[in-house]
Motif scaffolding. Structure first.
Motif, PDB file in Angstrom:
ATOM      1  N   MET A   1     -78.806  17.888  -6.506  1.00  0.00           N
ATOM      2  CA  MET A   1     -78.056  17.359  -7.629  1.00  0.00           C
ATOM      3  C   MET A   1     -77.032  18.413  -8.009  1.00  0.00           C
ATOM      4  SD  MET A   1     -79.696  16.028 -11.191  1.00  0.00           S
ATOM      5  CE  MET A   1     -78.776  16.171 -12.680  1.00  0.00           C
ATOM      6  N   ASP A   2     -75.779  18.110  -7.823  1.00  0.00           N
ATOM      7  CA  ASP A   2     -74.715  19.054  -8.143  1.00  0.00           C
ATOM      8  C   ASP A   2     -74.398  19.011  -9.635  1.00  0.00           C
ATOM      9  OD1 ASP A   2     -74.439  19.895  -5.506  1.00  0.00           O
ATOM     10  OD2 ASP A   2     -73.022  18.304  -5.044  1.00  0.00           O
ATOM     11  N   ILE A   3     -74.235  20.187 -10.208  1.00  0.00           N
ATOM     12  CA  ILE A   3     -73.984  20.360 -11.638  1.00  0.00           C
ATOM     13  C   ILE A   3     -72.741  21.214 -11.827  1.00  0.00           C
ATOM     14  CG2 ILE A   3     -74.923  21.282 -13.807  1.00  0.00           C
ATOM     15  CD1 ILE A   3     -76.680  19.098 -12.725  1.00  0.00           C
ATOM     16  N   ILE A   4     -71.891  20.810 -12.758  1.00  0.00           N
ATOM     17  CA  ILE A   4     -70.751  21.616 -13.189  1.00  0.00           C
ATOM     18  C   ILE A   4     -71.022  21.998 -14.650  1.00  0.00           C
ATOM     19  CG2 ILE A   4     -68.256  21.688 -13.587  1.00  0.00           C
ATOM     20  CD1 ILE A   4     -68.975  21.309 -10.638  1.00  0.00           C
ATOM     21  N   ILE A   5     -70.899  23.281 -14.948  1.00  0.00           N
ATOM     22  CA  ILE A   5     -71.123  23.761 -16.306  1.00  0.00           C
ATOM     23  C   ILE A   5     -69.840  23.592 -17.121  1.00  0.00           C
ATOM     24  CG2 ILE A   5     -71.828  25.708 -17.744  1.00  0.00           C
ATOM     25  CD1 ILE A   5     -74.003  24.689 -15.761  1.00  0.00           C
ATOM     26  N   LYS A   6     -69.957  22.889 -18.246  1.00  0.00           N
ATOM     27  CA  LYS A   6     -68.800  22.694 -19.134  1.00  0.00           C
ATOM     28  C   LYS A   6     -68.268  24.039 -19.587  1.00  0.00           C
ATOM     29  CE  LYS A   6     -69.923  18.328 -21.365  1.00  0.00           C
ATOM     30  NZ  LYS A   6     -70.299  17.692 -22.633  1.00  0.00           N
ATOM     31  N   GLY A   7     -66.969  24.154 -19.609  1.00  0.00           N
ATOM     32  CA  GLY A   7     -66.327  25.360 -20.125  1.00  0.00           C
ATOM     33  C   GLY A   7     -66.063  26.422 -19.079  1.00  0.00           C
ATOM     34  N   THR A   8     -66.997  26.582 -18.142  1.00  0.00           N
ATOM     35  CA  THR A   8     -66.813  27.605 -17.108  1.00  0.00           C
ATOM     36  C   THR A   8     -66.481  26.994 -15.754  1.00  0.00           C
ATOM     37  OG1 THR A   8     -69.144  27.629 -16.432  1.00  0.00           O
ATOM     38  CG2 THR A   8     -68.497  29.114 -18.236  1.00  0.00           C
ATOM     39  N   ASN A   9     -66.819  25.721 -15.591  1.00  0.00           N
ATOM     40  CA  ASN A   9     -66.657  24.999 -14.317  1.00  0.00           C
ATOM     41  C   ASN A   9     -67.459  25.618 -13.176  1.00  0.00           C
ATOM     42  OD1 ASN A   9     -65.018  22.965 -15.371  1.00  0.00           O
ATOM     43  ND2 ASN A   9     -63.193  24.222 -15.132  1.00  0.00           N
TER      44      ASN A   9
ATOM     45  N   ILE B   1     -65.100  14.461  -9.595  1.00  0.00           N
ATOM     46  CA  ILE B   1     -65.583  15.663  -8.909  1.00  0.00           C
ATOM     47  C   ILE B   1     -66.900  15.427  -8.168  1.00  0.00           C
ATOM     48  CG2 ILE B   1     -64.382  17.327 -10.364  1.00  0.00           C
ATOM     49  CD1 ILE B   1     -66.900  17.678 -11.994  1.00  0.00           C
ATOM     50  N   GLY B   2     -67.518  14.273  -8.398  1.00  0.00           N
ATOM     51  CA  GLY B   2     -68.750  13.939  -7.691  1.00  0.00           C
ATOM     52  C   GLY B   2     -69.939  14.796  -8.089  1.00  0.00           C
ATOM     53  N   ALA B   3     -70.031  15.112  -9.380  1.00  0.00           N
ATOM     54  CA  ALA B   3     -71.127  15.953  -9.858  1.00  0.00           C
ATOM     55  C   ALA B   3     -71.423  15.608 -11.313  1.00  0.00           C
ATOM     56  CB  ALA B   3     -70.761  17.426  -9.749  1.00  0.00           C
ATOM     57  N   PHE B   4     -72.615  16.018 -11.754  1.00  0.00           N
ATOM     58  CA  PHE B   4     -72.979  15.892 -13.153  1.00  0.00           C
ATOM     59  C   PHE B   4     -72.427  17.090 -13.906  1.00  0.00           C
ATOM     60  CE2 PHE B   4     -76.086  13.278 -11.049  1.00  0.00           C
ATOM     61  CZ  PHE B   4     -76.213  12.193 -11.895  1.00  0.00           C
ATOM     62  N   VAL B   5     -72.005  16.870 -15.153  1.00  0.00           N
ATOM     63  CA  VAL B   5     -71.464  17.920 -16.004  1.00  0.00           C
ATOM     64  C   VAL B   5     -72.423  18.097 -17.178  1.00  0.00           C
ATOM     65  CG1 VAL B   5     -69.507  18.615 -17.440  1.00  0.00           C
ATOM     66  CG2 VAL B   5     -69.116  17.301 -15.336  1.00  0.00           C
ATOM     67  N   CYS B   6     -72.687  19.368 -17.525  1.00  0.00           N
ATOM     68  CA  CYS B   6     -73.559  19.633 -18.666  1.00  0.00           C
ATOM     69  C   CYS B   6     -73.198  20.966 -19.305  1.00  0.00           C
ATOM     70  CB  CYS B   6     -75.024  19.605 -18.259  1.00  0.00           C
ATOM     71  SG  CYS B   6     -75.570  21.017 -17.261  1.00  0.00           S
ATOM     72  N   GLU B   7     -73.758  21.193 -20.472  1.00  0.00           N
ATOM     73  CA  GLU B   7     -73.594  22.455 -21.189  1.00  0.00           C
ATOM     74  C   GLU B   7     -74.437  23.542 -20.518  1.00  0.00           C
ATOM     75  OE1 GLU B   7     -71.599  22.975 -23.772  1.00  0.00           O
ATOM     76  OE2 GLU B   7     -71.034  20.885 -24.142  1.00  0.00           O
TER      77      GLU B   7
END
Length: 118
Positions: free
Chosen positions: A1-9, A47-53
């Motif tokens: 599961m790909d994750i992108i961190i909000k704010g830092t990418n 981007i094909g990923a989940f975004v979270c804090e």
């Protein structure tokens, strides 16, 4: 599961595999909970990923790591003591909040089989 961190990418990955090697992390994160519908994880089609804090990622990263260690330990104990004995020892220990499950199950396994490192 790909994750992108909000704010830092920053790009991160969650993975949780069972004894057959299948990754079931999406089922684990979304099983009986609202993480995919309450805004903790938002899927970005572009981007094909989940975004979270960052805090959400940190909490789930620990829970998933603890869960993987617990699952690996259970598999090793099943090989040594058998399915029925291990799951009898676990009993109701897994009937707790998801963040506390690994500690609760490991405590039950410690009591039944002694402490072991995976």
């Amino acid at each position: 599961m790909d994750i992108i961190i909000k704010g830092t990418n920053d790009i991160k990955t969650f993975e949780l595999t069972d004894s057959s090697g299948s990754d079931w992390v999406k089922d684990f994160v979304g099983n009986g909970t609202l993480e995919f519908t309450d805004g903790q994880f938002v899927y970005d089609d572009d981007i094909g990923a989940f975004v979270c804090e960052q805090g959400t990622y940190d909490w789930w990263s620990k829970v998933i790591s603890d869960q993987q260690d617990m699952q690996d330990r259970i598999a090793a104990l099943v090989d040594e003591h058998g399915h029925d004995a291990v799951y009898a020892a676990i009993g109701d220990a897994s009937a707790v909040d998801i963040g506390d499950e690994a500690a609760s199950v490991n405590a039950a396994l410690d009591e039944a089989f002694g402490t072991t490192a995976v």
